[in-house]
Motif scaffolding. Structure first.
Motif, PDB file in Angstrom:
ATOM      1  N   GLN A 220       0.853  -1.180   0.000  1.00  0.00           N
ATOM      2  CA  GLN A 220       0.000   0.000   0.000  1.00  0.00           C
ATOM      3  C   GLN A 220       0.897   1.240   0.000  1.00  0.00           C
ATOM      4  N   ILE A 221       0.607   2.134  -0.937  1.00  0.00           N
ATOM      5  CA  ILE A 221       1.372   3.381  -1.001  1.00  0.00           C
ATOM      6  C   ILE A 221       0.427   4.541  -0.749  1.00  0.00           C
ATOM      7  N   GLU A 222       1.007   5.638  -0.362  1.00  0.00           N
ATOM      8  CA  GLU A 222       0.238   6.837  -0.079  1.00  0.00           C
ATOM      9  C   GLU A 222      -0.410   7.347  -1.365  1.00  0.00           C
TER      10      GLU A 222
END
Length: 174
Positions: A29-31
């Motif tokens: 999960q990335i911003e």
């Protein structure tokens, strides 16, 4: 002189794309960069705004005015800043009036060549091609564009080599 960008041979048949799947899946999960921490849209940090672009143009204009007001030519300015080519990066087109005219001519020639080829293809299509009157040969369009931009690509490569050479010389002396 070789160009940085190589174009594949148009006569060889391309290999069909191959797809393979891994036996495992990893999710990271990335911003979400398009939203701020509160979830509100935050696209202003992702793209240059109109104000940013105007600022870039204003900086180039002010630099050009300062050089001209000093009584120097752009070539003399570039020579004085030869150890730090970033001082004139992006201003290469202003080195002489001839260069500016040539860039304008090359841009107009590119537009004319590509639009002319598009017109030719549309006319050919309307005379019995696919009947929809659209460009039907993207490979030919690419060849026309490739030929029309050769001067620009060579020029860009030379400029990049100059900046890379100066950067390399600067890092070696420090």
């Amino acid at each position: 002189m070789d160009l940085i960008v190589g174009f594949s041979s148009r006569t060889s048949r391309p290999e069909p794309p191959r797809v393979s799947f891994a036996t495992h899946l990893e999710i990271v999960q990335i911003e979400d960069l398009s939203r701020d921490r509160d979830g509100a849209p935050n696209k202003s940090d992702l793209y240059y705004s109109e104000a940013d672009i105007r600022s870039f143009k204003r900086h180039a204009s002010l630099t050009m005015r300062a050089v001209r007001d000093s009584g120097s030519t752009m070539a003399q300015f570039a020579e004085r800043n030869v150890r730090d080519t970033s001082a004139f990066m992006g201003l290469e087109r202003y080195l002489s009036d001839t260069t500016t005219r040539e860039i304008r001519y090359q841009r107009e020639a590119l537009h004319a060549a590509v639009l002319g080829e598009q017109r030719r293809q549309q006319l050919e299509a309307s005379r019995g091609g696919d009947g929809c009157g659209t460009a039907v040969d993207p490979e030919r369009m690419a060849r026309v564009s490739e030929k029309a931009t050769e001067w620009c690509r060579r020029r860009a490569r030379i400029i990049a080599l100059i900046h890379a050479e100066k950067r390399s010389a600067t890092t070696q002396t420090t």
